[in-house]
Scaffold this active site. Structure first.
Site, PDB file in Angstrom:
ATOM      1  N   GLY A   1       0.835  -1.212   0.000  1.00  0.00           N
ATOM      2  CA  GLY A   1       0.000   0.000   0.000  1.00  0.00           C
ATOM      3  C   GLY A   1       0.864   1.255   0.000  1.00  0.00           C
TER       4      GLY A   1
ATOM      5  N   ARG B   1       1.059  -4.982  -5.789  1.00  0.00           N
ATOM      6  CA  ARG B   1       1.233  -6.238  -5.079  1.00  0.00           C
ATOM      7  C   ARG B   1       1.506  -7.278  -6.161  1.00  0.00           C
ATOM      8  NH1 ARG B   1      -2.973  -3.574  -1.820  1.00  0.00           N
ATOM      9  NH2 ARG B   1      -1.982  -3.053   0.152  1.00  0.00           N
TER      10      ARG B   1
ATOM     11  N   GLY C   1       5.879  -2.543   3.548  1.00  0.00           N
ATOM     12  CA  GLY C   1       5.577  -3.135   4.853  1.00  0.00           C
ATOM     13  C   GLY C   1       6.234  -4.499   5.017  1.00  0.00           C
ATOM     14  N   ASP C   2       5.748  -5.250   5.998  1.00  0.00           N
ATOM     15  CA  ASP C   2       6.336  -6.558   6.308  1.00  0.00           C
ATOM     16  C   ASP C   2       6.383  -7.502   5.107  1.00  0.00           C
ATOM     17  OD1 ASP C   2       7.011  -6.160   8.921  1.00  0.00           O
ATOM     18  OD2 ASP C   2       5.172  -7.016   9.758  1.00  0.00           O
ATOM     19  N   GLY C   3       5.298  -7.496   4.300  1.00  0.00           N
ATOM     20  CA  GLY C   3       5.260  -8.366   3.112  1.00  0.00           C
ATOM     21  C   GLY C   3       6.405  -8.010   2.173  1.00  0.00           C
ATOM     22  N   SER C   4       6.590  -6.733   1.946  1.00  0.00           N
ATOM     23  CA  SER C   4       7.659  -6.263   1.058  1.00  0.00           C
ATOM     24  C   SER C   4       9.034  -6.635   1.619  1.00  0.00           C
ATOM     25  CB  SER C   4       7.566  -4.747   0.887  1.00  0.00           C
ATOM     26  OG  SER C   4       6.278  -4.410   0.420  1.00  0.00           O
TER      27      SER C   4
ATOM     28  N   THR D   1       4.195   2.328   5.595  1.00  0.00           N
ATOM     29  CA  THR D   1       2.794   1.918   5.708  1.00  0.00           C
ATOM     30  C   THR D   1       2.068   2.878   6.640  1.00  0.00           C
ATOM     31  OG1 THR D   1       1.259   0.263   6.588  1.00  0.00           O
ATOM     32  CG2 THR D   1       3.466   0.182   7.480  1.00  0.00           C
ATOM     33  N   ILE D   2       0.824   3.193   6.293  1.00  0.00           N
ATOM     34  CA  ILE D   2       0.054   4.086   7.174  1.00  0.00           C
ATOM     35  C   ILE D   2      -0.385   3.360   8.446  1.00  0.00           C
ATOM     36  CG2 ILE D   2      -0.786   5.519   5.260  1.00  0.00           C
ATOM     37  CD1 ILE D   2      -3.598   4.126   5.767  1.00  0.00           C
ATOM     38  N   ASP D   3      -0.230   2.041   8.481  1.00  0.00           N
ATOM     39  CA  ASP D   3      -0.808   1.258   9.584  1.00  0.00           C
ATOM     40  C   ASP D   3       0.028   1.220  10.868  1.00  0.00           C
ATOM     41  OD1 ASP D   3      -2.948   0.663   8.017  1.00  0.00           O
ATOM     42  OD2 ASP D   3      -2.343  -1.385   7.547  1.00  0.00           O
TER      43      ASP D   3
ATOM     44  N   ASP E   1       2.160  -0.820  11.663  1.00  0.00           N
ATOM     45  CA  ASP E   1       2.159  -2.194  12.177  1.00  0.00           C
ATOM     46  C   ASP E   1       3.451  -2.948  11.851  1.00  0.00           C
ATOM     47  OD1 ASP E   1       1.664  -2.284   9.473  1.00  0.00           O
ATOM     48  OD2 ASP E   1       0.163  -3.870   9.583  1.00  0.00           O
TER      49      ASP E   1
ATOM     50  N   ARG F   1      -6.683  -2.973   8.690  1.00  0.00           N
ATOM     51  CA  ARG F   1      -7.367  -4.272   8.605  1.00  0.00           C
ATOM     52  C   ARG F   1      -6.937  -5.168   9.754  1.00  0.00           C
ATOM     53  NH1 ARG F   1      -6.332  -6.260   2.975  1.00  0.00           N
ATOM     54  NH2 ARG F   1      -7.708  -4.596   2.326  1.00  0.00           N
TER      55      ARG F   1
ATOM     56  N   GLY G   1     -11.432  12.319  20.929  1.00  0.00           N
ATOM     57  CA  GLY G   1     -12.279  12.166  22.113  1.00  0.00           C
ATOM     58  C   GLY G   1     -13.455  11.237  21.864  1.00  0.00           C
TER      59      GLY G   1
ATOM     60  N   HIS H   1     -23.498  13.960  21.452  1.00  0.00           N
ATOM     61  CA  HIS H   1     -23.099  13.070  20.355  1.00  0.00           C
ATOM     62  C   HIS H   1     -22.502  11.810  20.970  1.00  0.00           C
ATOM     63  CE1 HIS H   1     -19.344  15.473  21.011  1.00  0.00           C
ATOM     64  NE2 HIS H   1     -18.980  14.235  21.302  1.00  0.00           N
TER      65      HIS H   1
ATOM     66  N   ARG I   1     -25.410   7.263  12.223  1.00  0.00           N
ATOM     67  CA  ARG I   1     -24.908   7.291  10.847  1.00  0.00           C
ATOM     68  C   ARG I   1     -23.510   6.674  10.804  1.00  0.00           C
ATOM     69  NH1 ARG I   1     -29.478   8.713  10.075  1.00  0.00           N
ATOM     70  NH2 ARG I   1     -30.225  10.579   8.973  1.00  0.00           N
TER      71      ARG I   1
ATOM     72  N   GLN J   1      -7.385   8.421   3.493  1.00  0.00           N
ATOM     73  CA  GLN J   1      -6.368   8.380   4.548  1.00  0.00           C
ATOM     74  C   GLN J   1      -4.984   8.030   4.010  1.00  0.00           C
ATOM     75  OE1 GLN J   1      -8.325   6.113   8.139  1.00  0.00           O
ATOM     76  NE2 GLN J   1      -9.472   5.715   6.290  1.00  0.00           N
TER      77      GLN J   1
HETATM   78  P1  ADP Z   1       3.167  -4.762   2.667  1.00  0.00           P
HETATM   79  O1  ADP Z   1       4.541  -4.682   2.140  1.00  0.00           O
HETATM   80  O2  ADP Z   1       2.533  -3.405   2.826  1.00  0.00           O
HETATM   81  O3  ADP Z   1       3.069  -5.631   3.906  1.00  0.00           O
HETATM   82  P2  ADP Z   1       1.993  -6.901   1.079  1.00  0.00           P
HETATM   83  O4  ADP Z   1       1.892  -7.856   2.223  1.00  0.00           O
HETATM   84  O5  ADP Z   1       0.866  -6.810   0.128  1.00  0.00           O
HETATM   85  O6  ADP Z   1       2.241  -5.410   1.552  1.00  0.00           O
HETATM   86  O7  ADP Z   1       3.340  -7.285   0.298  1.00  0.00           O
HETATM   87  C1  ADP Z   1       3.755  -6.540  -0.799  1.00  0.00           C
HETATM   88  C2  ADP Z   1       4.418  -7.450  -1.792  1.00  0.00           C
HETATM   89  O8  ADP Z   1       5.588  -8.037  -1.213  1.00  0.00           O
HETATM   90  C3  ADP Z   1       3.592  -8.634  -2.254  1.00  0.00           C
HETATM   91  O9  ADP Z   1       2.667  -8.315  -3.268  1.00  0.00           O
HETATM   92  C4  ADP Z   1       4.644  -9.587  -2.764  1.00  0.00           C
HETATM   93  O10 ADP Z   1       5.072  -9.216  -4.062  1.00  0.00           O
HETATM   94  C5  ADP Z   1       5.798  -9.330  -1.787  1.00  0.00           C
HETATM   95  N1  ADP Z   1       5.785 -10.358  -0.746  1.00  0.00           N
HETATM   96  C6  ADP Z   1       4.882 -10.508   0.251  1.00  0.00           C
HETATM   97  N2  ADP Z   1       5.134 -11.621   0.965  1.00  0.00           N
HETATM   98  C7  ADP Z   1       6.210 -12.203   0.402  1.00  0.00           C
HETATM   99  C8  ADP Z   1       6.974 -13.403   0.666  1.00  0.00           C
HETATM  100  N3  ADP Z   1       6.665 -14.225   1.674  1.00  0.00           N
HETATM  101  N4  ADP Z   1       8.021 -13.676  -0.142  1.00  0.00           N
HETATM  102  C9  ADP Z   1       8.344 -12.859  -1.166  1.00  0.00           C
HETATM  103  N5  ADP Z   1       7.676 -11.734  -1.467  1.00  0.00           N
HETATM  104  C10 ADP Z   1       6.630 -11.403  -0.705  1.00  0.00           C
HETATM  105  O1  F6P Z   2      -1.717  -1.317   4.653  1.00  0.00           O
HETATM  106  C1  F6P Z   2      -2.345  -0.101   4.433  1.00  0.00           C
HETATM  107  C2  F6P Z   2      -3.817  -0.296   4.153  1.00  0.00           C
HETATM  108  O2  F6P Z   2      -4.361   0.962   3.879  1.00  0.00           O
HETATM  109  C3  F6P Z   2      -4.600  -1.002   5.259  1.00  0.00           C
HETATM  110  O3  F6P Z   2      -4.959  -0.151   6.322  1.00  0.00           O
HETATM  111  C4  F6P Z   2      -5.774  -1.502   4.474  1.00  0.00           C
HETATM  112  O4  F6P Z   2      -6.369  -2.589   5.108  1.00  0.00           O
HETATM  113  C5  F6P Z   2      -5.176  -1.888   3.162  1.00  0.00           C
HETATM  114  O5  F6P Z   2      -3.998  -1.120   3.018  1.00  0.00           O
HETATM  115  C6  F6P Z   2      -6.094  -1.656   2.008  1.00  0.00           C
HETATM  116  O6  F6P Z   2      -5.439  -1.960   0.841  1.00  0.00           O
HETATM  117  P1  F6P Z   2      -6.052  -1.751  -0.623  1.00  0.00           P
HETATM  118  O7  F6P Z   2      -5.193  -0.714  -1.254  1.00  0.00           O
HETATM  119  O8  F6P Z   2      -5.886  -3.058  -1.287  1.00  0.00           O
HETATM  120  O9  F6P Z   2      -7.467  -1.313  -0.491  1.00  0.00           O
END
Ligand code: ADP
Ligand code: F6P
Length: 324
Positions: free
Chosen positions: A15, A76, A106-109, A129-131, A133, A175, A189, A220, A248, A256
């Site tokens: 993201g 992704r 983020g962690d995935g990257s 990442t904005i999260d 996390d 998420r 608040g 409110h 609402r 965001q």
């Molecule tokens: P973020 O980096 O924000 O956590 P994602 O989890 O979507 O976002 O990961 C981003 C990209 O990083 C994925 O689309 C993929 O290309 C790569 N990636 C994620 N997990 C793995 C993994 N286990 N091994 C290699 N590449 C990964």
């Molecule tokens: O990781 C950042 C984030 O904005 C999360 O807060 C959210 O769940 C997710 O990305 C949404 O991703 P997408 O761009 O696929 O809607």
């Protein structure tokens, strides 16, 4: 002996987050200042596999520090999660003379960066990442901007909520992590804050709280709900039926993730971008940059990915008292 780094690649992945452009700018300019070449890789790992790679000069990053999003685009990429995809990515780096790569995401990257490092391409990760996390760091690029954007939006909803004496459920991003929800809950608040980490799905408690607050004269009732819990519209209908208080739902969504980065995001992202280049120049690899106890630091990616982080139970606890 560590290999000499002459050409540095940079990509954004996952993201997008405000401040990523400031980080890219810092990478390009710090590298050029140190006599290195820089190649920008478009669309994260997907662009790497498609060889969307171009030289970057200092002027290519003019006028971007104040812009949200990422000029390198982000994506992704499922293929990169496979061993074949990672092998192909490493070969493409070698083909383009990329000795070191800076991955902003983020962690995935970071898991992708870890794989490239194991295949001989020096890698450094920057937390984007904005999260908020990412466990090894107290700061992630984009969180400050996102949480301020959400806070300002919630202030606006609160004005109309008070005028109409309504309950408002405002859904913020996150998420799997409730940092945006917790921070906004305190900053705005909110009477209730629903976090994916600890929400017990007991709606009767919310209903009782709204009725209690009405009796005490509150005009409110703001519920900040994290995306991970979601379903704000149906929750609003149920709460209105149970309390008789007009309710609402507002889902803030991707607004965001955009917008001009705050001063903090610009300065921290710039510092981290320059530091990533300096680490590569020192021959470091498989590292991630973080911010801890007032300092910019770096960790081994494997160690960083094994760390855990959770929202502060104390801050959650006091948030209820502060909205009395
Ligand atoms: P973020 O980096 O924000 O956590 P994602 O989890 O979507 O976002 O990961 C981003 C990209 O990083 C994925 O689309 C993929 O290309 C790569 N990636 C994620 N997990 C793995 C993994 N286990 N091994 C290699 N590449 C990964
Ligand atoms: O990781 C950042 C984030 O904005 C999360 O807060 C959210 O769940 C997710 O990305 C949404 O991703 P997408 O761009 O696929 O809607």
């Amino acid at each position: 002996m560590s290999k000499e780094i002459n050409t540095i690649g940079v990509l954004t992945s996952g993201g997008d987050a405000p401040g990523m452009n400031a980080a890219i700018r810092a990478v390009v300019r710090e590298a050029i200042a140190k006599g290195k070449r820089v190649k920008g890789i478009q669309r994260g790992y997907a662009g790497l596999l498609q060889e969307e790679i171009a030289d970057m000069e200092a002027k290519d990053v003019s006028d971007i520090i104040q812009r949200g999003g990422t000029i390198l685009q982000t994506a992704r990429c499922l293929e990169f999660t496979t061993a074949e995809g990672q092998q192909k990515g490493a070969e493409i780096c070698r083909k383009h003379g990329i000795d070191g790569i800076i991955v902003i995401g983020g962690d995935g990257s970071f898991k992708g960066a870890q794989k490239l490092a194991a295949l001989g391409i020096n890698t450094i990760g920057l937390p984007g990442t904005i999260d908020l996390d990412i466990a090894c760091t107290e700061y992630t690029i984009g969180f400050d901007t996102a949480v301020n954007t959400a806070m300002e939006a919630i202030d606006k909803v609160r004005d109309t909520s008070t005028s109409h004496e309504r309950c408002s459920i405002i859904e913020v991003m996150g998420r799997g992590a409730g940092y945006i929800a917790l921070w906004c809950g305190i900053a705005n608040g909110a009477e209730d804050i629903l976090l994916p980490e600890n929400y017990d799905y007991d709606e009767q408690k919310l209903v009782n709280h709204i009725i209690e607050n009405r009796k005490r004269g509150k005009k409110h009732h703001i519920i900040v709900n994290a995306e991970g819990i979601g379903h704000s519209a149906s929750m609003a209908k149920r709460i209105e039926a149970a309390t008789g208080v007009e309710t609402r739902a507002t889902i803030l969504g991707h607004m965001q993730r955009g917008g001009s980065p705050t001063c903090k995001d610009r300065v921290y992202a710039s510092t981290m971008g320059a530091m990533a280049v300096d680490l590569l120049c020192e021959g470091k690899s498989n590292r991630v940059v973080g911010y801890r106890h007032g300092n910019f630091v770096d960790f081994d990616i494997d160690e960083a990915l094994s760390m855990e982080k959770s929202i502060s139970p104390y801050q959650f606890e006091i948030s209820r008292n502060l909205s009395l």
